[in-house]
Design a protein around this motif. Structure first.
Motif, PDB file in Angstrom:
ATOM      1  N   HIS A   1      45.235 112.948  16.225  1.00 54.86           N
ATOM      2  CA  HIS A   1      45.757 113.385  17.511  1.00 54.86           C
ATOM      3  C   HIS A   1      47.143 112.770  17.729  1.00 54.86           C
ATOM      4  O   HIS A   1      47.469 111.713  17.188  1.00 54.86           O
ATOM      5  N   ALA A   2      47.936 113.422  18.571  1.00 55.30           N
ATOM      6  CA  ALA A   2      49.308 112.973  18.794  1.00 55.30           C
ATOM      7  C   ALA A   2      49.373 111.568  19.360  1.00 55.30           C
ATOM      8  O   ALA A   2      50.280 110.794  19.039  1.00 55.30           O
ATOM      9  N   ASP A   3      48.402 111.184  20.208  1.00 54.63           N
ATOM     10  CA  ASP A   3      48.456 109.852  20.811  1.00 54.63           C
ATOM     11  C   ASP A   3      48.062 108.754  19.831  1.00 54.63           C
ATOM     12  O   ASP A   3      48.117 107.573  20.162  1.00 54.63           O
ATOM     13  N   ALA A   4      47.643 109.133  18.626  1.00 57.46           N
ATOM     14  CA  ALA A   4      47.328 108.139  17.597  1.00 57.46           C
ATOM     15  C   ALA A   4      48.233 108.317  16.373  1.00 57.46           C
ATOM     16  O   ALA A   4      47.887 107.909  15.274  1.00 57.46           O
ATOM     17  N   ASP A   5      49.404 108.946  16.584  1.00 56.80           N
ATOM     18  CA  ASP A   5      50.355 109.145  15.496  1.00 56.80           C
ATOM     19  C   ASP A   5      51.340 107.980  15.474  1.00 56.80           C
ATOM     20  O   ASP A   5      52.274 107.917  16.262  1.00 56.80           O
ATOM     21  N   TYR A   6      51.122 107.057  14.545  1.00 63.68           N
ATOM     22  CA  TYR A   6      51.992 105.891  14.408  1.00 63.68           C
ATOM     23  C   TYR A   6      52.838 105.969  13.135  1.00 63.68           C
ATOM     24  O   TYR A   6      53.399 104.963  12.699  1.00 63.68           O
ATOM     25  N   CYS A   7      52.921 107.154  12.542  1.00 61.66           N
ATOM     26  CA  CYS A   7      53.563 107.319  11.232  1.00 61.66           C
ATOM     27  C   CYS A   7      55.087 107.228  11.341  1.00 61.66           C
ATOM     28  O   CYS A   7      55.716 107.960  12.117  1.00 61.66           O
ATOM     29  N   SER A   8      55.690 106.373  10.524  1.00 60.21           N
ATOM     30  CA  SER A   8      57.144 106.172  10.549  1.00 60.21           C
ATOM     31  C   SER A   8      57.874 106.956   9.464  1.00 60.21           C
ATOM     32  O   SER A   8      59.090 106.807   9.307  1.00 60.21           O
ATOM     33  N   LEU A   9      57.176 107.795   8.697  1.00 63.44           N
ATOM     34  CA  LEU A   9      57.831 108.491   7.592  1.00 63.44           C
ATOM     35  C   LEU A   9      59.040 109.320   8.028  1.00 63.44           C
ATOM     36  O   LEU A   9      60.017 109.423   7.261  1.00 63.44           O
ATOM     37  N   PRO A  10      59.056 109.926   9.231  1.00 63.11           N
ATOM     38  CA  PRO A  10      60.257 110.683   9.613  1.00 63.11           C
ATOM     39  C   PRO A  10      61.534 109.854   9.660  1.00 63.11           C
ATOM     40  O   PRO A  10      62.634 110.401   9.541  1.00 63.11           O
ATOM     41  N   MET A  11      61.423 108.538   9.833  1.00 62.92           N
ATOM     42  CA  MET A  11      62.628 107.702   9.909  1.00 62.92           C
ATOM     43  C   MET A  11      62.733 106.759   8.716  1.00 62.92           C
ATOM     44  O   MET A  11      63.594 105.880   8.676  1.00 62.92           O
ATOM     45  N   ALA A  12      61.885 106.955   7.716  1.00 66.53           N
ATOM     46  CA  ALA A  12      61.777 105.986   6.625  1.00 66.53           C
ATOM     47  C   ALA A  12      62.964 105.991   5.680  1.00 66.53           C
ATOM     48  O   ALA A  12      63.311 104.953   5.106  1.00 66.53           O
ATOM     49  N   GLU A  13      63.610 107.139   5.491  1.00 67.48           N
ATOM     50  CA  GLU A  13      64.713 107.166   4.528  1.00 67.48           C
ATOM     51  C   GLU A  13      65.847 106.253   4.981  1.00 67.48           C
ATOM     52  O   GLU A  13      66.444 105.526   4.168  1.00 67.48           O
ATOM     53  N   THR A  14      66.130 106.254   6.278  1.00 64.52           N
ATOM     54  CA  THR A  14      67.163 105.348   6.804  1.00 64.52           C
ATOM     55  C   THR A  14      66.784 103.901   6.560  1.00 64.52           C
ATOM     56  O   THR A  14      67.610 103.072   6.150  1.00 64.52           O
ATOM     57  N   LEU A  15      65.525 103.581   6.808  1.00 68.10           N
ATOM     58  CA  LEU A  15      65.032 102.216   6.591  1.00 68.10           C
ATOM     59  C   LEU A  15      65.189 101.805   5.135  1.00 68.10           C
ATOM     60  O   LEU A  15      65.729 100.725   4.826  1.00 68.10           O
ATOM     61  N   LEU A  16      64.729 102.638   4.216  1.00 70.26           N
ATOM     62  CA  LEU A  16      64.779 102.266   2.806  1.00 70.26           C
ATOM     63  C   LEU A  16      66.212 102.142   2.305  1.00 70.26           C
ATOM     64  O   LEU A  16      66.522 101.235   1.517  1.00 70.26           O
ATOM     65  N   ARG A  17      67.087 103.017   2.733  1.00 75.49           N
ATOM     66  CA  ARG A  17      68.481 102.913   2.292  1.00 75.49           C
ATOM     67  C   ARG A  17      69.102 101.591   2.733  1.00 75.49           C
ATOM     68  O   ARG A  17      69.840 100.958   1.972  1.00 75.49           O
ATOM     69  N   ARG A  18      68.785 101.157   3.948  1.00 79.84           N
ATOM     70  CA  ARG A  18      69.336  99.893   4.435  1.00 79.84           C
ATOM     71  C   ARG A  18      68.729  98.701   3.684  1.00 79.84           C
ATOM     72  O   ARG A  18      69.423  97.720   3.402  1.00 79.84           O
ATOM     73  N   LEU A  19      67.446  98.777   3.344  1.00 79.52           N
ATOM     74  CA  LEU A  19      66.830  97.721   2.537  1.00 79.52           C
ATOM     75  C   LEU A  19      67.488  97.646   1.163  1.00 79.52           C
ATOM     76  O   LEU A  19      67.771  96.545   0.649  1.00 79.52           O
ATOM     77  N   LEU A  20      67.736  98.789   0.566  1.00 80.22           N
ATOM     78  CA  LEU A  20      68.382  98.803  -0.752  1.00 80.22           C
ATOM     79  C   LEU A  20      69.791  98.248  -0.671  1.00 80.22           C
ATOM     80  O   LEU A  20      70.242  97.528  -1.574  1.00 80.22           O
ATOM     81  N   ASP A  21      70.495  98.529   0.421  1.00 82.30           N
ATOM     82  CA  ASP A  21      71.847  97.971   0.612  1.00 82.30           C
ATOM     83  C   ASP A  21      71.806  96.447   0.659  1.00 82.30           C
ATOM     84  O   ASP A  21      72.794  95.788   0.297  1.00 82.30           O
ATOM     85  N   ARG A  22      70.686  95.893   1.123  1.00 85.86           N
ATOM     86  CA  ARG A  22      70.548  94.432   1.202  1.00 85.86           C
ATOM     87  C   ARG A  22      70.002  93.833  -0.088  1.00 85.86           C
ATOM     88  O   ARG A  22      69.654  92.649  -0.131  1.00 85.86           O
ATOM     89  N   GLY A  23      69.867  94.626  -1.126  1.00 86.20           N
ATOM     90  CA  GLY A  23      69.416  94.115  -2.415  1.00 86.20           C
ATOM     91  C   GLY A  23      67.927  93.934  -2.523  1.00 86.20           C
ATOM     92  O   GLY A  23      67.441  93.199  -3.394  1.00 86.20           O
ATOM     93  N   ALA A  24      67.153  94.603  -1.665  1.00 82.95           N
ATOM     94  CA  ALA A  24      65.710  94.420  -1.659  1.00 82.95           C
ATOM     95  C   ALA A  24      65.029  95.226  -2.763  1.00 82.95           C
ATOM     96  O   ALA A  24      65.462  96.327  -3.115  1.00 82.95           O
ATOM     97  N   THR A  25      63.978  94.655  -3.295  1.00 86.18           N
ATOM     98  CA  THR A  25      63.036  95.395  -4.134  1.00 86.18           C
ATOM     99  C   THR A  25      61.904  95.857  -3.223  1.00 86.18           C
ATOM    100  O   THR A  25      61.358  95.060  -2.460  1.00 86.18           O
ATOM    101  N   VAL A  26      61.555  97.133  -3.296  1.00 87.71           N
ATOM    102  CA  VAL A  26      60.615  97.725  -2.346  1.00 87.71           C
ATOM    103  C   VAL A  26      59.286  98.041  -3.022  1.00 87.71           C
ATOM    104  O   VAL A  26      59.248  98.621  -4.113  1.00 87.71           O
ATOM    105  N   ILE A  27      58.199  97.638  -2.372  1.00 83.79           N
ATOM    106  CA  ILE A  27      56.858  98.100  -2.728  1.00 83.79           C
ATOM    107  C   ILE A  27      56.454  99.099  -1.642  1.00 83.79           C
ATOM    108  O   ILE A  27      56.317  98.725  -0.477  1.00 83.79           O
ATOM    109  N   LEU A  28      56.324 100.349  -2.001  1.00 84.32           N
ATOM    110  CA  LEU A  28      55.987 101.402  -1.046  1.00 84.32           C
ATOM    111  C   LEU A  28      54.518 101.761  -1.217  1.00 84.32           C
ATOM    112  O   LEU A  28      54.115 102.323  -2.241  1.00 84.32           O
ATOM    113  N   ARG A  29      53.743 101.440  -0.214  1.00 80.88           N
ATOM    114  CA  ARG A  29      52.292 101.654  -0.274  1.00 80.88           C
ATOM    115  C   ARG A  29      51.905 102.573   0.887  1.00 80.88           C
ATOM    116  O   ARG A  29      51.767 102.135   2.024  1.00 80.88           O
TER     117      ARG A  29
END
Length: 395
Positions: A196-224
């Motif tokens: 249901h919409a009131d239990a939608d906590y999924c961040s995938l719509p904004m995840a590409e921005t997050l991952l790009r910024r992590l990569l800019d900081r030299g992070a190694t990412v574990i995506l689970r």
């Protein structure tokens, strides 16, 4: 009438279970892809040290569950087949979710019915009013009891038993804050969209921005990602895009990002132990991560604003990442560099996961389960010291 008349002495399954003499049953019903809910509990049910049986209500779970335990695993599609499996030696039934078919087993009033849950989180389903139908509700910490009260769900306090979250015993604890991380490893665990919409906590719509910024900081990412992610076409596309992004960065930089099949082969504890910091949606992963003592950020995917921490108190000792990503750089600086909430997390850890000794953490659950099987059972008294030299010597 002949078809429905019980055979003399019961079916072959009934006769085998009467010989096995199981003392408890794990009842499991769930949508496809949910076997993790039961497999996470099987090692601890085996450590109780009593014979038991696993009852599955859907056949697709048989291969995975049977491979994960030495206990008998029985598929029961109908109420009649359940009657054949619930032999007189059974005293307790355990459950790991609030599936509708649980009611089929709860009708057996001679059993004590115990809800275990398959994770601890501030999600709305974690304070499901349906919990009230169980005789006992095993919870990780006092925060879970408060969660029901905060949601207006009235359950007698004697039904709650604080047992910790035994699955975290394999997580390594980092007692000292680690600040100024360079080339950190960051675990990212987006959840699914919910029913249901009131239990939608999924961040995938904004995840590409997050991952790009992590990569800019030299992070190694574990995506689970959550096991249900691919059931939602939009989420599946976004997850595939993130895999492409990480694969391209790995080819370019050599950083050993972990995602896809490689990530699914890791247990959650192994993922936590490899990482320095966590970015997660509102989910049970945050509670498990909390045991490590390491910093975490929680995504606010809704429109709660200042009320986000009020609705999801575990975020109070994490760093809240807003949906519009306007605070992303500030959050990553606090998460990976300054970590001002390092000390405050320990009090939160006790509220959410109990205050049990690390070297015997799972014993809280095992002792509680044995008490339900045998109310007269008492745990042996713990040693009061770990210093053998301080113990009296024999005369």
């Amino acid at each position: 009438r002949r078809r429905f008349r019980p055979t003399a002495g019961g079916s072959a399954v009934t006769r085998a279970l009467r010989r096995h003499q199981p003392e408890f049953v794990l009842h499991f019903s769930a949508p496809p892809g949910s076997e993790y809910q039961v497999t996470m509990w099987l090692p601890y049910l085996e450590r109780i040290g009593r014979p038991f049986v696993v009852m599955l209500r859907e056949p697709e779970f048989l291969p995975a569950v049977a491979a994960a335990t030495t206990a008998p695993v029985v598929y029961c599609p109908t109420l009649r087949t359940m009657d054949e499996v619930l032999v007189p030696s059974l005293r307790v039934a355990f459950y790991v979710n609030h599936g509708a078919k649980n009611s089929h087993c709860i009708r057996f009033t001679q059993l004590t019915h115990v809800q275990l849950h398959h994770g601890d989180s501030d999600k709305a389903p974690s304070a499901n009013p349906v919990s009230a139908i169980f005789d006992r509700i095993f919870v990780a910490g006092e925060a879970a009891v408060d969660r029901y009260a905060r949601a207006g769900v009235e359950i007698p306090p004697e039904k709650f038993v604080v047992v910790g979250r035994p699955q975290v015993e394999a997580i390594e604890v980092r007692h000292q804050p680690t600040r100024g991380l360079t080339n950190p490893t960051v675990l990212y665990t987006p959840t699914w969209t919910g029913h249901h919409a009131d239990a939608d906590y999924c961040s995938l719509p904004m995840a590409e921005t997050l991952l790009r910024r992590l990569l800019d900081r030299g992070a190694t990412v574990i995506l689970r990602a959550h096991p249900y992610t691919n059931q939602h076409p939009g989420s599946a596309r976004r997850l595939a895009r993130l895999h492409e992004l990480l694969a391209a960065d790995r080819s370019r930089t050599g950083r050993q990002h972990v995602f896809g099949a490689a990530a699914s082969r890791l247990t959650l504890a192994e993922s936590v132990n490899r990482a320095d910091a966590l970015v997660s949606d509102v989910s049970g992963v945050v509670s498990d991560w909390l045991y490590s003592g390491k910093p975490y950020a929680v995504t606010d995917t809704g429109v709660d604003g200042d009320r986000f921490v009020e609705r999801f108190p575990l975020a109070a000792t994490g760093y809240v990442l807003r949906r519009d990503m306007a605070d992303l750089d500030d959050v990553l600086t606090r998460l990976l560099d300054t970590d001002p909430l390092a000390e405050a997390r320990w009090a939160t850890r006790r509220r959410y996961l109990g205050d049990f000794p690390a070297d015997s953490y799972a014993e809280a659950f095992l002792s509680a389960a044995r008490r339900e099987l045998d109310p007269a059972w008492t745990a042996p008294a713990p040693r009061t010291t770990t210093d053998d030299a301080a113990l009296p010597t024999a005369p």
